[in-house]
Design a protein around this motif. Structure first.
Motif, PDB file in Angstrom:
ATOM      1  N   GLU A  48      22.054 -29.055  14.774  1.00 51.82           N
ATOM      2  CA  GLU A  48      21.825 -29.908  13.610  1.00 51.82           C
ATOM      3  C   GLU A  48      20.954 -29.238  12.551  1.00 51.82           C
ATOM      4  N   HIS A  49      20.118 -28.295  12.947  1.00 46.11           N
ATOM      5  CA  HIS A  49      19.183 -27.659  12.022  1.00 46.11           C
ATOM      6  C   HIS A  49      19.428 -26.155  11.869  1.00 46.11           C
ATOM      7  N   ALA A  50      20.580 -25.704  12.264  1.00 48.52           N
ATOM      8  CA  ALA A  50      20.891 -24.270  12.287  1.00 48.52           C
ATOM      9  C   ALA A  50      20.705 -23.596  10.932  1.00 48.52           C
ATOM     10  N   GLN A  51      20.992 -24.297   9.841  1.00 48.16           N
ATOM     11  CA  GLN A  51      20.897 -23.653   8.532  1.00 48.16           C
ATOM     12  C   GLN A  51      19.452 -23.371   8.127  1.00 48.16           C
ATOM     13  N   MET A  52      18.476 -24.010   8.791  1.00 43.07           N
ATOM     14  CA  MET A  52      17.067 -23.798   8.449  1.00 43.07           C
ATOM     15  C   MET A  52      16.346 -22.866   9.418  1.00 43.07           C
ATOM     16  N   ILE A  53      16.858 -22.747  10.639  1.00 44.13           N
ATOM     17  CA  ILE A  53      16.202 -21.947  11.670  1.00 44.13           C
ATOM     18  C   ILE A  53      16.777 -20.532  11.632  1.00 44.13           C
ATOM     19  N   THR A  54      15.919 -19.547  11.363  1.00 44.26           N
ATOM     20  CA  THR A  54      16.412 -18.170  11.294  1.00 44.26           C
ATOM     21  C   THR A  54      16.216 -17.406  12.605  1.00 44.26           C
ATOM     22  N   LEU A  55      15.287 -17.872  13.457  1.00 46.50           N
ATOM     23  CA  LEU A  55      15.032 -17.195  14.731  1.00 46.50           C
ATOM     24  C   LEU A  55      14.209 -18.111  15.624  1.00 46.50           C
ATOM     25  N   THR A  56      14.545 -18.157  16.904  1.00 44.67           N
ATOM     26  CA  THR A  56      13.728 -18.849  17.906  1.00 44.67           C
ATOM     27  C   THR A  56      13.664 -17.951  19.129  1.00 44.67           C
ATOM     28  N   GLU A  57      12.454 -17.702  19.614  1.00 46.05           N
ATOM     29  CA  GLU A  57      12.284 -16.862  20.802  1.00 46.05           C
ATOM     30  C   GLU A  57      11.144 -17.395  21.666  1.00 46.05           C
ATOM     31  N   ALA A  58      11.216 -17.083  22.952  1.00 51.54           N
ATOM     32  CA  ALA A  58      10.183 -17.490  23.901  1.00 51.54           C
ATOM     33  C   ALA A  58       9.046 -16.467  23.904  1.00 51.54           C
ATOM     34  N   CYS A  59       7.850 -16.951  24.182  1.00 55.35           N
ATOM     35  CA  CYS A  59       6.674 -16.085  24.296  1.00 55.35           C
ATOM     36  C   CYS A  59       6.393 -15.807  25.766  1.00 55.35           C
ATOM     37  N   GLY A  60       5.851 -14.664  26.049  1.00 58.70           N
ATOM     38  CA  GLY A  60       5.540 -14.278  27.416  1.00 58.70           C
ATOM     39  C   GLY A  60       4.046 -14.225  27.659  1.00 58.70           C
ATOM     40  N   LYS A  61       3.655 -13.409  28.604  1.00 52.93           N
ATOM     41  CA  LYS A  61       2.243 -13.266  28.958  1.00 52.93           C
ATOM     42  C   LYS A  61       1.462 -12.777  27.736  1.00 52.93           C
ATOM     43  N   THR A  62       0.198 -13.178  27.688  1.00 55.68           N
ATOM     44  CA  THR A  62      -0.644 -12.900  26.530  1.00 55.68           C
ATOM     45  C   THR A  62      -1.769 -11.931  26.882  1.00 55.68           C
ATOM     46  N   LYS A  63      -2.049 -11.032  25.966  1.00 56.91           N
ATOM     47  CA  LYS A  63      -3.233 -10.168  26.021  1.00 56.91           C
ATOM     48  C   LYS A  63      -4.103 -10.539  24.826  1.00 56.91           C
ATOM     49  N   ARG A  64      -5.383 -10.734  25.062  1.00 60.09           N
ATOM     50  CA  ARG A  64      -6.329 -11.002  23.973  1.00 60.09           C
ATOM     51  C   ARG A  64      -7.142  -9.741  23.734  1.00 60.09           C
ATOM     52  N   ILE A  65      -7.241  -9.361  22.485  1.00 62.51           N
ATOM     53  CA  ILE A  65      -7.978  -8.169  22.095  1.00 62.51           C
ATOM     54  C   ILE A  65      -9.186  -8.601  21.274  1.00 62.51           C
ATOM     55  N   THR A  66     -10.367  -8.206  21.723  1.00 69.31           N
ATOM     56  CA  THR A  66     -11.614  -8.485  21.002  1.00 69.31           C
ATOM     57  C   THR A  66     -12.413  -7.194  20.923  1.00 69.31           C
ATOM     58  N   GLN A  67     -13.578  -7.256  20.321  1.00 68.53           N
ATOM     59  CA  GLN A  67     -14.445  -6.079  20.284  1.00 68.53           C
ATOM     60  C   GLN A  67     -14.863  -5.652  21.682  1.00 68.53           C
ATOM     61  N   SER A  68     -14.808  -6.589  22.625  1.00 69.08           N
ATOM     62  CA  SER A  68     -15.187  -6.289  24.013  1.00 69.08           C
ATOM     63  C   SER A  68     -14.065  -5.619  24.788  1.00 69.08           C
ATOM     64  N   GLY A  69     -12.850  -5.597  24.235  1.00 71.20           N
ATOM     65  CA  GLY A  69     -11.736  -4.954  24.921  1.00 71.20           C
ATOM     66  C   GLY A  69     -10.504  -5.839  24.997  1.00 71.20           C
ATOM     67  N   ILE A  70      -9.633  -5.509  25.947  1.00 74.65           N
ATOM     68  CA  ILE A  70      -8.360  -6.196  26.144  1.00 74.65           C
ATOM     69  C   ILE A  70      -8.408  -6.947  27.468  1.00 74.65           C
ATOM     70  N   SER A  71      -7.947  -8.195  27.443  1.00 75.82           N
ATOM     71  CA  SER A  71      -7.936  -8.974  28.681  1.00 75.82           C
ATOM     72  C   SER A  71      -6.712  -9.889  28.716  1.00 75.82           C
ATOM     73  N   ASP A  72      -6.329 -10.286  29.934  1.00 82.11           N
ATOM     74  CA  ASP A  72      -5.271 -11.270  30.084  1.00 82.11           C
ATOM     75  C   ASP A  72      -5.801 -12.599  29.563  1.00 82.11           C
ATOM     76  N   PHE A  73      -4.904 -13.395  28.986  1.00 80.76           N
ATOM     77  CA  PHE A  73      -5.329 -14.639  28.363  1.00 80.76           C
ATOM     78  C   PHE A  73      -4.199 -15.647  28.430  1.00 80.76           C
ATOM     79  N   LYS A  74      -4.522 -16.920  28.540  1.00 82.53           N
ATOM     80  CA  LYS A  74      -3.507 -17.986  28.502  1.00 82.53           C
ATOM     81  C   LYS A  74      -3.777 -18.847  27.283  1.00 82.53           C
ATOM     82  N   ASN A  75      -2.722 -19.073  26.503  1.00 82.85           N
ATOM     83  CA  ASN A  75      -2.816 -20.033  25.408  1.00 82.85           C
ATOM     84  C   ASN A  75      -1.699 -21.053  25.597  1.00 82.85           C
TER      85      ASN A  75
END
Length: 116
Positions: A48-75
């Motif tokens: 029903e909304h195909a003309q407005m949606i240009t891309l849809t994709e799933a997100c996977g595991k997350t890495k958070r990057i801060t000044q302290s480094g890189i860590s696994d993260f859940k959002n």
């Protein structure tokens, strides 16, 4: 998109990690039936909304990057989509009755995309 002037937006589909963890504990037969029902509703919505949606994709595991480094993260972000619409309101409006919102505590966030 057929509009001469369209704006770009990104939609973030969110589900709290605790809701996903509880869902994983659901009886597999019940879970499969509910997932198939939602998949059919989602497909109908996408068509029903195909003309407005240009891309849809799933997100996977997350890495958070801060000044302290890189860590696994859940959002809470599980999917994203790019949308073209005449306005921010028009982009948001198409999600009002989206099947994703049947998931407890879920949300969809629509943000304007602009050049840097």
């Amino acid at each position: 998109m057929n509009n001469s002037k369209s704006n770009k937006f990104v939609a973030l589909y969110c589900i709290p990690a605790s809701v996903l963890a509880d869902w994983a504990k659901t009886n597999p037969e019940t879970r499969k039936a509910e997932e198939e029902k939602m998949k059919a509703e989602w497909q109908k919505w996408m068509e029903e909304h195909a003309q407005m949606i240009t891309l849809t994709e799933a997100c996977g595991k997350t890495k958070r990057i801060t000044q302290s480094g890189i860590s696994d993260f859940k959002n809470d972000i599980c999917l994203y989509a790019f949308i073209e619409a005449e306005s921010h309101e028009a982009a948001a409006k198409i999600f009002e009755n989206h099947p994703h919102l049947k998931i407890p505590n879920s949300s969809i966030e629509v943000m304007a995309v602009r050049a840097m």
